[in-house]
Design a protein around this motif. Structure first.
Motif, PDB file in Angstrom:
ATOM      1  N   HIS A  48       0.815  -1.218   0.000  1.00  0.00           N
ATOM      2  CA  HIS A  48       0.000   0.000   0.000  1.00  0.00           C
ATOM      3  C   HIS A  48       0.850   1.270   0.000  1.00  0.00           C
ATOM      4  CE1 HIS A  48      -4.227  -1.251   0.376  1.00  0.00           C
ATOM      5  NE2 HIS A  48      -3.728  -2.338   0.912  1.00  0.00           N
ATOM      6  N   SER A  96      -9.492   2.209  -5.240  1.00  0.00           N
ATOM      7  CA  SER A  96     -10.097   2.613  -3.965  1.00  0.00           C
ATOM      8  C   SER A  96      -9.469   3.883  -3.403  1.00  0.00           C
ATOM      9  CB  SER A  96      -9.982   1.485  -2.929  1.00  0.00           C
ATOM     10  OG  SER A  96      -8.646   1.335  -2.470  1.00  0.00           O
ATOM     11  N   LYS A  97      -8.303   4.257  -3.912  1.00  0.00           N
ATOM     12  CA  LYS A  97      -7.605   5.460  -3.451  1.00  0.00           C
ATOM     13  C   LYS A  97      -7.830   6.658  -4.372  1.00  0.00           C
ATOM     14  CE  LYS A  97      -3.959   2.476  -1.586  1.00  0.00           C
ATOM     15  NZ  LYS A  97      -4.473   2.454  -0.212  1.00  0.00           N
ATOM     16  N   LEU A  98      -8.372   6.397  -5.566  1.00  0.00           N
ATOM     17  CA  LEU A  98      -8.539   7.460  -6.560  1.00  0.00           C
ATOM     18  C   LEU A  98      -9.984   7.916  -6.730  1.00  0.00           C
ATOM     19  CD1 LEU A  98      -6.223   6.206  -9.479  1.00  0.00           C
ATOM     20  CD2 LEU A  98      -5.658   7.825  -7.659  1.00  0.00           C
ATOM     21  N   GLY A 147     -12.156   3.393   2.281  1.00  0.00           N
ATOM     22  CA  GLY A 147     -11.772   4.475   1.386  1.00  0.00           C
ATOM     23  C   GLY A 147     -12.921   5.109   0.632  1.00  0.00           C
ATOM     24  N   LEU A 172      -5.700   0.413  -6.093  1.00  0.00           N
ATOM     25  CA  LEU A 172      -5.438   1.808  -6.435  1.00  0.00           C
ATOM     26  C   LEU A 172      -6.751   2.541  -6.731  1.00  0.00           C
ATOM     27  CD1 LEU A 172      -3.275   3.954  -6.845  1.00  0.00           C
ATOM     28  CD2 LEU A 172      -3.011   3.159  -9.203  1.00  0.00           C
ATOM     29  N   ALA A 183      -1.073   7.133  -6.024  1.00  0.00           N
ATOM     30  CA  ALA A 183      -2.350   7.831  -5.862  1.00  0.00           C
ATOM     31  C   ALA A 183      -2.140   9.317  -5.647  1.00  0.00           C
ATOM     32  CB  ALA A 183      -3.127   7.229  -4.699  1.00  0.00           C
ATOM     33  N   LYS A 184      -1.106   9.658  -4.895  1.00  0.00           N
ATOM     34  CA  LYS A 184      -0.799  11.069  -4.641  1.00  0.00           C
ATOM     35  C   LYS A 184      -0.376  11.769  -5.922  1.00  0.00           C
ATOM     36  CE  LYS A 184       1.728  14.029  -1.424  1.00  0.00           C
ATOM     37  NZ  LYS A 184       2.697  14.075  -0.284  1.00  0.00           N
ATOM     38  N   LYS A 228       0.009   4.276  -2.438  1.00  0.00           N
ATOM     39  CA  LYS A 228      -0.307   5.617  -1.933  1.00  0.00           C
ATOM     40  C   LYS A 228       0.519   6.683  -2.667  1.00  0.00           C
ATOM     41  CE  LYS A 228      -1.801   4.385   2.738  1.00  0.00           C
ATOM     42  NZ  LYS A 228      -1.467   4.435   4.178  1.00  0.00           N
ATOM     43  N   SER A 257     -10.213  -1.922   1.962  1.00  0.00           N
ATOM     44  CA  SER A 257      -9.743  -0.749   1.220  1.00  0.00           C
ATOM     45  C   SER A 257     -10.920   0.024   0.629  1.00  0.00           C
ATOM     46  CB  SER A 257      -8.777  -1.169   0.112  1.00  0.00           C
ATOM     47  OG  SER A 257      -7.590  -1.704   0.657  1.00  0.00           O
ATOM     48  N   GLN A 269      -7.308  12.482  -7.437  1.00  0.00           N
ATOM     49  CA  GLN A 269      -8.638  11.894  -7.574  1.00  0.00           C
ATOM     50  C   GLN A 269      -9.088  11.927  -9.030  1.00  0.00           C
ATOM     51  OE1 GLN A 269     -12.150  13.640  -5.360  1.00  0.00           O
ATOM     52  NE2 GLN A 269     -11.515  12.072  -3.910  1.00  0.00           N
TER      53      GLN A 269
END
Length: 233
Positions: free
Chosen positions: A38, A71-73, A103, A69, A45-46, A42, A99, A50
């Motif tokens: 993860h 789930s992070k975007l 998330g 990924l 994703a940063k 991360k 996640s 989004q």
């Protein structure tokens, strides 16, 4: 970063040994996995930021880490019921289930409806998604009053006899998080845990004892939500 560039980046990080390690150490059995932690996801994703369309493309790729990924975007406020249902039935382990539950699902406007629905499901990870979303919702929603969360306690008792590892752990997690929301819910959760303790079931006993051990600590950390009420106490 384009869809193709992200996939290329993911494949450049492929590590088969990590896939084996995650399965042995954490019980994470995943298909089409590249073995990426993860922490690396991360970072990506940063860099990407989004992006709902890109997130959906990544999920549809079928690559396990691309789905993580996603789930992070994805913006939780943009989630639809169709997407939630499309995704939840694919969950194959606790990592991807949690996640998405933490998330996206718990932060969405559909959280409550899906908690009430999914906690009745038969599939292990669909039911876990219901309770994982419940647990995360207790911390994501900082404004709702206690009665919203009190309705979860009978559901927890109802499902406390489910012996499947990843269901009972999520049921326990939800009970503990309700009890850590504020002092009044702490008392309600302890009361419900004592009721669950009386059930003739091994999983129910574990859920109750584990929750009581945390919720009855003198220094148990509570969030005091909603703060407008509990700040003055």
């Amino acid at each position: 970063m384009t869809y193709e560039e992200i996939l290329q980046r993911l494949y450049s990080l492929e590590d088969a040994e990590k896939v084996v390690f995650k399965e042995k150490k954490y019980g994470i059995v995943s298909h089409n996995s590249l073995g990426i932690y993860h922490s690396e996801l991360k970072k990506i994703a940063k860099e990407v930021g989004q992006n709902n369309m890109l997130a959906v493309q990544l999920f549809d790729s079928g690559v396990y880490e691309a789905r993580l990924l996603c789930s992070k975007l994805f913006n939780p406020k943009a989630i639809t019921e169709d997407l939630m249902e499309k995704w939840v039935v694919t969950f194959e382990n606790w990592e991807i289930c949690d996640s998405f539950s933490m998330g996206i699902f718990a932060k969405s406007d559909l959280a409550l409806a899906k908690i009430l629905e999914w906690t009745k499901r038969k599939s292990e990870f669909e039911k876990r998604a219901g309770f994982a979303t419940m647990a995360a919702f207790c911390m994501a929603d900082k404004k709702s009053e206690n009665r919203l969360f009190e309705q979860f306690l009978p559901i927890i008792k109802r499902e406390a006899k489910d012996d499947r590892l990843y269901v009972k752990k999520a049921v326990n997690w939800a009970l503990r998080n309700i009890g850590k929301r504020n002092i009044d819910l702490n008392k309600k959760a302890i009361q419900k845990a004592n009721e669950i303790l009386k059930l003739e079931n091994k999983s129910a006993h574990w859920i109750a004892k584990n929750a009581l051990a945390e919720l009855q600590k003198e220094n148990v950390r509570m969030s005091d939500y909603p703060r407008a009420i509990y700040r003055s106490k």
